[in-house]
Design a protein around this motif. Structure first.
Motif, PDB file in Angstrom:
ATOM      1  N   THR A 125      37.256  59.747  11.090  1.00 54.03           N
ATOM      2  CA  THR A 125      37.895  58.490  10.716  1.00 54.03           C
ATOM      3  C   THR A 125      39.188  58.790   9.965  1.00 54.03           C
ATOM      4  O   THR A 125      39.285  59.773   9.231  1.00 54.03           O
ATOM      5  CB  THR A 125      36.985  57.622   9.836  1.00 54.03           C
ATOM      6  N   TYR A 126      40.167  57.941  10.160  1.00 56.60           N
ATOM      7  CA  TYR A 126      41.440  58.061   9.438  1.00 56.60           C
ATOM      8  C   TYR A 126      42.155  56.723   9.527  1.00 56.60           C
ATOM      9  O   TYR A 126      41.714  55.805  10.230  1.00 56.60           O
ATOM     10  CB  TYR A 126      42.312  59.179  10.020  1.00 56.60           C
ATOM     11  N   THR A 127      43.250  56.579   8.807  1.00 58.07           N
ATOM     12  CA  THR A 127      44.045  55.348   8.853  1.00 58.07           C
ATOM     13  C   THR A 127      45.502  55.665   9.165  1.00 58.07           C
ATOM     14  O   THR A 127      45.993  56.756   8.882  1.00 58.07           O
ATOM     15  CB  THR A 127      43.966  54.557   7.532  1.00 58.07           C
ATOM     16  N   ALA A 128      46.171  54.685   9.756  1.00 54.62           N
ATOM     17  CA  ALA A 128      47.604  54.763  10.020  1.00 54.62           C
ATOM     18  C   ALA A 128      48.185  53.379   9.776  1.00 54.62           C
ATOM     19  O   ALA A 128      47.520  52.367  10.018  1.00 54.62           O
ATOM     20  CB  ALA A 128      47.883  55.220  11.443  1.00 54.62           C
ATOM     21  N   SER A 129      49.410  53.311   9.294  1.00 54.05           N
ATOM     22  CA  SER A 129      50.054  52.024   9.041  1.00 54.05           C
ATOM     23  C   SER A 129      51.025  51.698  10.166  1.00 54.05           C
ATOM     24  O   SER A 129      51.667  52.581  10.732  1.00 54.05           O
ATOM     25  CB  SER A 129      50.779  52.033   7.694  1.00 54.05           C
ATOM     26  N   LEU A 130      51.118  50.405  10.485  1.00 57.83           N
ATOM     27  CA  LEU A 130      52.085  49.941  11.478  1.00 57.83           C
ATOM     28  C   LEU A 130      53.437  49.829  10.787  1.00 57.83           C
ATOM     29  O   LEU A 130      53.569  49.162   9.752  1.00 57.83           O
ATOM     30  CB  LEU A 130      51.641  48.592  12.039  1.00 57.83           C
ATOM     31  N   ASN A 131      54.461  50.490  11.330  1.00 58.02           N
ATOM     32  CA  ASN A 131      55.746  50.562  10.640  1.00 58.02           C
ATOM     33  C   ASN A 131      56.844  49.767  11.352  1.00 58.02           C
ATOM     34  O   ASN A 131      56.604  49.107  12.369  1.00 58.02           O
ATOM     35  CB  ASN A 131      56.155  52.029  10.445  1.00 58.02           C
ATOM     36  N   GLU A 132      58.063  49.862  10.800  1.00 58.16           N
ATOM     37  CA  GLU A 132      59.185  49.060  11.295  1.00 58.16           C
ATOM     38  C   GLU A 132      59.624  49.440  12.698  1.00 58.16           C
ATOM     39  O   GLU A 132      60.406  48.716  13.328  1.00 58.16           O
ATOM     40  CB  GLU A 132      60.382  49.182  10.344  1.00 58.16           C
ATOM     41  N   ASN A 133      59.141  50.563  13.238  1.00 61.40           N
ATOM     42  CA  ASN A 133      59.466  50.960  14.608  1.00 61.40           C
ATOM     43  C   ASN A 133      58.496  50.383  15.633  1.00 61.40           C
ATOM     44  O   ASN A 133      58.598  50.692  16.827  1.00 61.40           O
ATOM     45  CB  ASN A 133      59.476  52.489  14.727  1.00 61.40           C
ATOM     46  N   ALA A 134      57.575  49.567  15.174  1.00 62.94           N
ATOM     47  CA  ALA A 134      56.546  49.032  16.067  1.00 62.94           C
ATOM     48  C   ALA A 134      57.171  48.187  17.177  1.00 62.94           C
ATOM     49  O   ALA A 134      58.110  47.420  16.952  1.00 62.94           O
ATOM     50  CB  ALA A 134      55.552  48.200  15.270  1.00 62.94           C
ATOM     51  N   GLU A 135      56.643  48.349  18.377  1.00 57.48           N
ATOM     52  CA  GLU A 135      57.059  47.547  19.520  1.00 57.48           C
ATOM     53  C   GLU A 135      56.252  46.257  19.567  1.00 57.48           C
ATOM     54  O   GLU A 135      55.038  46.270  19.370  1.00 57.48           O
ATOM     55  CB  GLU A 135      56.836  48.325  20.824  1.00 57.48           C
ATOM     56  N   THR A 136      56.925  45.124  19.817  1.00 57.82           N
ATOM     57  CA  THR A 136      56.214  43.861  19.952  1.00 57.82           C
ATOM     58  C   THR A 136      55.866  43.625  21.412  1.00 57.82           C
ATOM     59  O   THR A 136      56.564  44.074  22.320  1.00 57.82           O
ATOM     60  CB  THR A 136      57.058  42.693  19.424  1.00 57.82           C
TER      61      THR A 136
END
Length: 448
Positions: free
Chosen positions: A190-201
């Protein structure tokens, strides 16, 4: 000293013409390296016809899942809330799971077992978020399980800079050293990652990440196999507020209104969206001065929040095409509050309630079938469920909500603050008129 090679039959490989005796029979060297197959044990004695069964049934299986809060009480067999796809806002810290099965390791002295994970640019790994579990059920509740005690890297090593374009690896130099491990158990990372400003919509790209498993595949010596990649994908969306003159159609380009100023409030209307100048959502922040209600905040207070901080603001302004845009939103409930109307128009008395809803199918994601997963995206405005506004192009992931303004004098709307003022003023006038009438009658009586 005599070497004989097999010939392929219908699914069988045949070596014929051998005398009884001792032979070394093996897979051709380097023929399976890097593939999802395993080498067979040597056969060293032949007394008659012998059938060899390849050990491909001992190949581990890998799965990857991502947390979807809208389905937190449902399970796909890998724990409640974990599926192939999810949607989130930029800034969300998102849990992931890697699930690896344990093969039969009986014929191996040691067994190498490595997860190779690669994230897209829209996801940022939380380096210190890793935990590893040994469980007997892929649907196990990890809140009730204890992670492996990996003090001094006794069992596995996490590398967050492995190179080759990969984001991280989790490597077991010898999986057989893990206590109580069997071929009926599973390793879950298990791990976590954050959605950042480079995310594609939207779904054209989405924000995928992939994993494959590298494993020992030669019980007779060195050799590593590789499973096929498995994927999970995170979606995020764009909201367009479209300002237009309410006397015309919102589709009329000449009716579009620029200069309207908005802020976006969360579902409880106690926090406001901080947005970059490019219209990308950053985070939810407190109202100006920690006000308890947006109704207590003046235009000057809204505009003053980030007046001296370039690059971000809470205020969004409609441009010449009438649009004020915010990208990087989850499917959720929002309130678009107009804080200044376009010049010559009346300001909206109440915020516009916008409920964004996505439809995600729980289908295995193969890295290129986003259209089978995100199948609909729409907005419901002010609880008008009979007239949802559907996203025309799911590839872009944008819902556009028309919002009308009207010019000229208007009567207050029912239930608004204007109604209270209107009735209060009317009451005062009625009372004043009554007092004036009584006074005039007394004066008239005294005169008589």
């Amino acid at each position: 000293g005599i070497k004989a090679e097999s010939t392929a039959g219908d699914g069988n490989y045949v070596i014929s013409g051998l005398d009884a005796g001792y032979y070394l029979i093996m897979d051709k060297e380097n023929s399976l390296d890097g593939t999802g197959a395993v080498y067979t044990d040597y056969i060293v004695q032949v007394l008659g016809n012998v059938t060899m069964q390849p050990k491909d049934t001992d190949i581990p299986i890998i799965e990857k899942k991502v947390w979807e809060d809208d389905d937190a009480d449902s399970s796909s067999g890998y724990g409640n809330g974990y599926f192939e796809a999810a949607d989130h806002s930029i800034g969300d810290v998102i849990p992931f799971k890697l699930i690896g099965s344990i093969p039969d390791m009986t014929d191996y002295d040691t067994y190498t077992y490595t997860f190779h994970d690669t994230q897209s640019a829209g996801l940022t790994l939380e380096d210190n978020s890793f935990a590893v579990y040994l469980v007997n059920d892929t649907d196990a509740d990890l809140d009730m399980a204890a992670p492996l005690n990996n003090e001094d890297n006794r069992y596995y090593t996490v590398n967050t800079a492995p190179g080759n374009g990969e984001t991280f690896t989790v490597s077991f130099a010898d999986l057989k050293s893990v206590p109580n491990i069997t071929d009926n158990s599973y390793i879950i990372v298990t791990y976590t990652a954050s959605l950042n400003e480079n995310a594609e919509t939207g779904r054209n790209e989405g924000n995928p990440n992939e994993v494959y498993l590298e494993f020992s595949n030669n019980p007779n010596g060195d050799g590593l196999g590789k499973t096929e990649e498995q994927y999970a994908i995170v979606f995020t969306y764009t909201l367009n507020g479209l300002k237009y003159d309410g006397n015309y159609s919102s589709s009329d380009i000449n009716a579009r209104l620029s200069g309207a100023k908005f802020v976006l409030l969360n579902s409880t209307q106690d926090r406001v969206a901080l947005v970059s100048d490019a219209g990308i959502f950053i985070e939810w922040i407190n109202l100006p001065g920690n006000a308890e209600s947006y109704a207590d905040i003046t235009l000057e207070e809204w505009e003053g929040m980030y007046a001296e901080d370039s690059g971000k603001d809470v205020v969004r302004t409609s441009v010449s095409n009438g649009i004020a845009r915010i990208s990087g939103l989850d499917d959720d409930e929002y309130y678009l509050l107009e804080i200044e109307a376009p010049a010559g128009y009346n300001i909206l008395e109440e915020p516009v309630k916008i409920s964004i809803t996505s439809v995600l199918q729980h289908t295995d994601f193969y890295g290129s079938n986003q259209d089978q997963i995100l199948t609909d995206l729409y907005a419901v405005v002010n609880n008008d469920t009979e007239n949802p506004i559907h996203c025309a192009l799911l590839g872009g992931g944008t819902v556009t909500v028309p919002i009308a303004n009207f010019s000229g004098s208007t009567l207050p709307e029912t239930g608004g603050i204007g109604t209270t003022v209107f009735f209060a003023a009317g009451g005062i006038l009625v009372i004043g008129a009554g007092i004036l009438l009584v006074v005039r009658r007394r004066v008239k009586i005294e005169n008589n």
